[in-house]
Design an enzyme around this catalytic site. Structure first.
Site, PDB file in Angstrom:
ATOM      1  CB  CYS A 110      -3.344  -8.775  15.736  1.00  0.00           C
ATOM      2  SG  CYS A 110      -3.742  -8.788  17.500  1.00  0.00           S
ATOM      3  CG  HIS A 165      -7.332 -10.721  16.538  1.00  0.00           C
ATOM      4  ND1 HIS A 165      -6.025 -11.133  16.427  1.00  0.00           N
ATOM      5  CD2 HIS A 165      -7.799 -10.641  15.259  1.00  0.00           C
ATOM      6  CE1 HIS A 165      -5.717 -11.316  15.151  1.00  0.00           C
ATOM      7  NE2 HIS A 165      -6.781 -11.011  14.425  1.00  0.00           N
ATOM      8  CG  HIS A 199      -6.309 -10.720  10.865  1.00  0.00           C
ATOM      9  ND1 HIS A 199      -6.294 -11.850  11.638  1.00  0.00           N
ATOM     10  CD2 HIS A 199      -6.866 -11.093   9.682  1.00  0.00           C
ATOM     11  CE1 HIS A 199      -6.832 -12.863  10.961  1.00  0.00           C
ATOM     12  NE2 HIS A 199      -7.189 -12.418   9.774  1.00  0.00           N
TER      13      HIS A 199
END
Length: 170
Positions: free
Chosen positions: A71, A124, A140
């Site tokens: 990511c 993330h 993502h």
């Protein structure tokens, strides 16, 4: 033939008078439901299109190429396309920019999530691709699907969401 009743002419005429009003209301309602387009010359457009060009790229922890990426690499490459050199890790990326309220998100803003065991640790990140009246769409690198788009309103992502940051100037 069945006995059909017709609408009296006076009622038809009064309904016809309000037709333009109904038409205008319909346009206003439809316009309020769709998301706003961002101009092609906007840095946010370039960031988002760069990120979208990686769709389908498999997830690879620490990966930075089309053969596999994580990511933070997606965020890194997408912003690099407009001359912004971000750190390589999501946690470090999350320390930059201005904090943005979820109601004020714009395409190109960064979203940060806690997907690990620590509920407040950034693990993330994603990039807002679309802001609609009722939802936020973001791109993502998912561990299961690779580079993909999701909605912030989904149960998983809404529970993992920590905060958003704006890197690009208005």
């Amino acid at each position: 033939m069945k006995n059909q009743k017709s609408i009296p002419l006076s009622v038809q005429k009064s309904l016809f008078r309000f037709l333009p009003v109904f038409f205008i209301l319909g346009i206003i309602l439809l316009d309020g439901c769709k998301s706003k387009k961002i101009p092609k010359e906007s840095p946010a457009f370039t960031v988002i299109e760069t990120a979208k060009s990686y769709r389908g790229t498999p997830y690879k922890y620490g990966g930075t190429t089309r053969a596999g990426m994580d990511c933070s690499a997606l965020v890194f490459h997408s912003y690099y396309a407009v001359g912004i050199n971000l750190p390589r890790r999501s946690e470090d990326q999350s320390k930059l920019g201005l904090k943005v309220n979820q109601n004020d998100l714009q395409p190109g803003d960064l979203l940060f999530f806690a997907t690990g065991k620590k509920k407040n640790a950034v693990t993330h990140s994603g990039i807002v691709t679309e802001v609609a009246k009722d939802d936020i769409r973001f791109i993502h690198a998912s561990t299961s699907l690779g580079v993909t788009e999701d909605f912030l309103s989904s149960k998983y992502w809404s529970e993992a969401f920590l905060f958003a940051k704006r890197i690009l100037e208005d």
